[in-house]
Design a protein around this motif. Structure first.
Motif, short mmCIF file in Angstrom:
data_model
loop_
_atom_site.label_atom_id
_atom_site.label_comp_id
_atom_site.label_asym_id
_atom_site.label_seq_id
_atom_site.Cartn_x
_atom_site.Cartn_y
_atom_site.Cartn_z
N ASN A 212 -21.63 17.48 -19.69
CA ASN A 212 -21.78 17.85 -21.10
C ASN A 212 -20.99 16.89 -21.99
O ASN A 212 -20.37 15.94 -21.51
CB ASN A 212 -21.38 19.31 -21.34
N ARG A 213 -21.01 17.21 -23.28
CA ARG A 213 -20.38 16.30 -24.24
C ARG A 213 -18.85 16.28 -24.07
O ARG A 213 -18.21 15.27 -24.23
CB ARG A 213 -20.75 16.72 -25.66
N ALA A 214 -18.30 17.48 -23.74
CA ALA A 214 -16.84 17.55 -23.57
C ALA A 214 -16.40 16.62 -22.45
O ALA A 214 -15.34 16.00 -22.51
CB ALA A 214 -16.41 18.98 -23.28
N PHE A 215 -17.23 16.51 -21.43
CA PHE A 215 -16.90 15.59 -20.33
C PHE A 215 -16.79 14.17 -20.87
O PHE A 215 -15.85 13.44 -20.58
CB PHE A 215 -17.97 15.67 -19.24
N GLU A 216 -17.78 13.82 -21.70
CA GLU A 216 -17.77 12.47 -22.26
C GLU A 216 -16.53 12.24 -23.11
O GLU A 216 -15.91 11.19 -23.06
CB GLU A 216 -19.02 12.24 -23.11
N ARG A 217 -16.19 13.30 -23.88
CA ARG A 217 -15.05 13.17 -24.77
C ARG A 217 -13.75 13.07 -23.98
O ARG A 217 -12.91 12.22 -24.24
CB ARG A 217 -15.00 14.38 -25.72
N ILE A 218 -13.59 13.92 -22.97
CA ILE A 218 -12.35 13.97 -22.22
C ILE A 218 -12.21 12.76 -21.30
O ILE A 218 -11.17 12.10 -21.26
CB ILE A 218 -12.25 15.29 -21.41
N CYS A 219 -13.27 12.49 -20.55
CA CYS A 219 -13.16 11.45 -19.52
C CYS A 219 -13.54 10.06 -20.04
O CYS A 219 -13.20 9.06 -19.42
CB CYS A 219 -14.01 11.79 -18.32
N GLY A 220 -14.27 10.03 -21.14
CA GLY A 220 -14.63 8.73 -21.72
C GLY A 220 -15.88 8.11 -21.13
O GLY A 220 -16.32 7.06 -21.57
N TYR A 221 -16.48 8.75 -20.12
CA TYR A 221 -17.70 8.21 -19.53
C TYR A 221 -18.91 8.87 -20.18
O TYR A 221 -18.93 10.08 -20.37
CB TYR A 221 -17.77 8.51 -18.03
N GLY A 222 -19.94 8.06 -20.52
CA GLY A 222 -21.17 8.61 -21.06
C GLY A 222 -21.96 9.25 -19.94
O GLY A 222 -21.78 8.93 -18.76
N SER A 223 -22.83 10.17 -20.33
CA SER A 223 -23.64 10.89 -19.35
C SER A 223 -24.40 9.91 -18.44
O SER A 223 -24.46 10.08 -17.22
CB SER A 223 -24.59 11.80 -20.12
N ALA A 224 -24.96 8.84 -19.07
CA ALA A 224 -25.76 7.89 -18.30
C ALA A 224 -24.94 7.18 -17.23
O ALA A 224 -25.47 6.74 -16.21
CB ALA A 224 -26.37 6.86 -19.24
N GLU A 225 -23.61 7.09 -17.47
CA GLU A 225 -22.77 6.38 -16.51
C GLU A 225 -22.46 7.23 -15.27
O GLU A 225 -22.05 6.69 -14.25
CB GLU A 225 -21.43 5.99 -17.17
N VAL A 226 -22.58 8.53 -15.39
CA VAL A 226 -22.19 9.38 -14.26
C VAL A 226 -23.34 10.11 -13.58
O VAL A 226 -23.28 10.37 -12.38
CB VAL A 226 -21.12 10.42 -14.66
#
Ligand code: C2E
Ligand code: CA
Ligand code: CA
Length: 740
Positions: A212-226
């Motif tokens: 989700n977006r919080a993951f992107e915000r916290i970890c800095g990785y975009g969804s497409a990267e993970v």
């Protein structure tokens, strides 16, 4: 059927066979006639039977079709190209609340409001013009019970065999439930998307399928990267192998794990997260997904760390505080017990630190403490602990050694580290430290015992002149406990009337008459018996009790000696004043009041002070001395020769008398140097116009020598020990009578 079969058999029975079977011509002709009729009749019957059979079949098929359409859960209707209803099923009847027969021939405008009818018509036209099915969603309310359904309608243009548009077929399906589910899923998805907690989903092969977006915000990785990458819910570099194993063990048996983990953002920055990791099980118990929920708790952690730091570390020096150091000591003792080793507890107290604070201010004092702390840390072995107990008190814990000498080395290193001057901004000062050492297991097995004994040893270092270390000993302990007893009982001594004064006469060498007395304090303690002033006065000085005790002495001496002054015109009363009494700002004022109230002449009072007071100097001491001098009170320099005996003091301060210390007097007849010193002191006094008193005269030889040197006044056991006030009365009486 059987009848039909026989009829056919009959009809097709050949004439030849008939002729063979029937020989009678009439009968034959009759039968042939009947057969002719029969053929026509049977054919007619047969055709009629067939037609009715197929008609029945068709009717049945139509009936089935109708039943099928009516049983459908979907709405079905048929309109011509103008929008006039041609047919509809049961479900549709329910929608309009009318029978099919009532619906046929009418349009939507007959049943629903114009706006909705327009809407239906518009979509019918769209489908017809586009020449293909058109799908719509419509929310409709059923006329029979008023319930509402969301319908998905499919409108398909209908054509005849020639391809001419003849109308439109509508099918409507209730998608209310699906819609609800969709809405639910949408809300859930939005909730997951907008949640402040990072959500990661992975499939059973441990490939990430969603973040989700919080993951992107916290970890800095975009969804497409993970998404599509391997699911690694715990960083095995930043967390202990044990923890990582525990997490996977738990997940692999289908149990969730939750706890705090170290993690790293895309940029490499490390942070703390609270993680909930769990397999998601399908209906039959198989893992359908892996779920990871992660919350960034760095701020909370920082806050916790700060609190922890505040609870366990000293904010000024960053050294462990008392709580933490006690914890470490406990641990060291435990280890030492197991390994048969020693632990040294060193108590450290900076010498005269109060002076730094008082004279240079607290900021400079703080700087000095910080520097002292870093010198301590630099002078102990790696693995030893340095802590600050508060103020200028520090503690060093040294463990893991088996020889006492090793501790000595540590202590010496510490003392040495204080040799260099302390640079405090524009100021440079010298600081020293006193150390007391207690060793586990010899000087105590418990924390409290070791601490107490190290503290005791530190007092010995102070008493022995500071800037040194002392080991705790049992004798020291006895001495300290005696000290503590004295301190405890001395507090109540005045109120309990346990203090009294003895007076030692001073004799004029020439006339052999009593020229005065020195008041000497006595303590007959109910608890401890007779305690000598040499033992309790230093304690009274250190505890501040000397101020009330000194006041008692002065008041008592003045009130007793006032009668002797009246009797002997040149009589002098000497009272000892300890340096600590000069810290009392009201000293001079108190003397004045006591002189007034007792009626004792100021010029007959002689206050014995030591060089220590003059050395310390300062405005308070100088002011007090000046006031006393102004009042006409005499000052006597006690124990002359034992201190620095600086001539400059004698010139600077209004001193009237020198008292040569008894140690010189006692040695003067056996040691030439002492003899010369006594002689020099007497000439010096004479030169400065001061009176001289020699104290501690025990032999006639000493008295003769002093007489020869023209010493003015002597005091000592040879002539009289200190005696009670009554005895002085008697002595003076006798003197009076001999003179008389
Ligand atoms: P100090 O001021 O030097 O007092 C003289 C001490 O020498 C007295 O001991 C006295 O008994 C002792 N003494 C006198 N003649 C002889 C002698 O011939 N031989 C020997 N061996 N000793 C002699 P004391 O009374 O035990 O007092 C000891 C110290 O206690 C005094 O030394 C003084 O420093 C302190 N002290 C006594 N009374 C007071 C007091 O009221 N106030 C203060 N601040 N200190 C006092
Ligand atoms: Ca004295
Ligand atoms: Ca003395």
């Amino acid at each position: 059927m059987i009848y039909g079969f026989f009829s056919l058999l009959w009809i097709f029975l050949s004439d030849a066979l008939l002729e063979m079977l029937v020989t009678d011509v009439k009968l034959l002709s009759f039968l042939q006639t009947i057969k002719g009729f029969g053929f026509v009749a049977i054919s007619t019957l047969l055709i009629f039977g067939l037609v009715s059979y197929y008609a029945k079949r068709m009717l049945a098929a139509q009936h089935h079709l109708r039943a099928l359409i009516d049983t459908l859960p979907d709405l079905v209707w048929l309109k011509d190209e103008r929008g006039i209803y041609l047919s509809c099923n049961r479900k549709f009847e329910r929608l309009f609340g009318a029978r099919e027969s009532e619906i046929i021939g009418k349009s939507d405008y007959d049943f629903v409001d114009a706006e909705l009818a327009d809407f239906f018509r518009k979509h019918d036209l769209i489908a017809m013009h586009a020449d293909r099915s058109s799908i719509n969603e419509e929310q409709l309310t059923f006329a029979d019970d008023g319930h509402t359904e969301i319908l998905e309608t499919i409108k398909t243009p209908m054509k005849d065999e020639a391809g001419k548009l003849i109308g439109i077929l509508g099918v409507g399906r209730d998608i209310t439930k699906r819609k609800q589910r969709e809405t639910e899923i949408k809300v859930l998805t939005q909730a997951v998307e907008q949640s402040p907690v990072a959500v990661i989903l992975a499939d059973p092969s441990r490939q990430v399928t969603f973040v989700n977006r919080a993951f992107e915000r916290i970890c800095g990785y975009g969804s497409a990267e993970v998404v599509g990458q391997r699911f690694e819910p715990v960083d095995s570099e930043l967390n202990s192998g044990e923890l990582v194993a525990e997490i996977w063990r738990s997940i692999s048996i289908g149990e969730p794990w939750q706890g705090e983990l170290r993690s790293r953002r895309k940029g490499g920055e490390q942070y703390w997260e609270y993680a909930y990791l769990s397999p998601v099980l399908g209906n039959s118990g198989e893992v359908s997904h892996y779920l990871a929920l992660k919350e960034d708790i760095s701020l909370r952690k920082q806050h916790e760390e700060r609190l922890h730091y505040q609870a366990y570390y000293d904010s000024l020096t960053a050294l462990p505080n008392r709580v933490l150091i006690m914890d470490r000591l406990q641990q060291l003792i435990r280890e030492a017990r197991r390994n048969d080793e020693y632990v040294a507890v060193m108590f450290l107290d900076l010498d005269d630190f109060k002076k730094v604070n008082d004279s240079l201010g607290h900021d400079v004092g703080d700087q000095a403490l910080v520097q002292a702390a870093s010198r301590l840390v630099g002078s102990v072995r790696e693995g030893d602990s340095v802590g600050r107990l508060g103020g200028d008190e520090f503690i060093v814990l040294a463990g893991h050694f088996s020889r006492k000498e090793s501790v000595q080395v540590v202590a010496e290193n510490i003392l040495e580290s204080f040799w260099d001057t302390f640079d405090l901004g524009s100021r440079q000062i010298m600081l020293t430290v006193s150390i007391g050492i207690a060793i586990y297991p010899f000087d105590g097995e418990s924390l409290s015992e070791l601490l107490k004994n190290a503290d005791t040893a530190m007092y010995l270092s102070k008493a022995q002149g500071r800037n040194r270390y002392s080991f705790f000993t049992e004798e020291l302990n006895l001495c300290i406990s005696r000290r503590l007893q004295i301190e405890e009982h001395l507090r109540a001594a005045i109120d309990n009337g346990e203090l009294s004064l003895d007076y030692q006469p001073q004799y004029d060498v020439k006339s052999r008459r009593i020229s005065g007395v020195e008041a000497l304090l006595r303590w007959n303690s109910t608890a401890l018996g007779q305690v000598g002033p040499d033992e309790f006065i230093p304690i009274a000085e250190q505890t501040g009790l000397i101020v009330p005790i000194g006041r008692f002495v002065l008041r008592q001496a003045l009130s007793q000696a006032v009668r002797w002054v009246a009797q002997e015109p040149l009589f002098k009363l000497a009272v000892n004043i300890s340096p600590a009494q000069f810290r009392d700002e009201g000293l001079a004022e108190f003397v004045r009041l006591e002189l007034d109230s007792s009626g004792f002449p100021a010029s007959r009072l002689e206050l014995e002070i030591t060089e220590g007071i003059l050395m310390r100097g300062g405005p308070l001491v100088e002011g007090t001395l000046a006031k006393l001098h102004e009042m006409g009170v005499c000052l006597s320099m006690d124990d002359f020769g034992t201190g620095y005996s600086s001539l400059s003091y004698l010139r600077r301060y209004p001193v009237d008398e020198l008292k040569i210390d008894r140690s010189f007097v006692q040695e003067m007849t056996v040691d030439q140097a002492d003899m010369e010193l006594v002689s020099a002191a007497i000439s010096l006094a004479r030169g400065l116009g001061l009176r001289v008193v020699a104290e501690g005269v025990e032999t006639q030889e000493q008295l003769d020598a002093l007489n020869e040197m023209e010493c003015g006044v002597v005091q000592g056991f040879l002539l009289s020990k200190p005696v009670s006030a009554d005895d002085i009365d008697a002595l003076l009486m006798r003197q009076e009578s001999t003179t008389a």
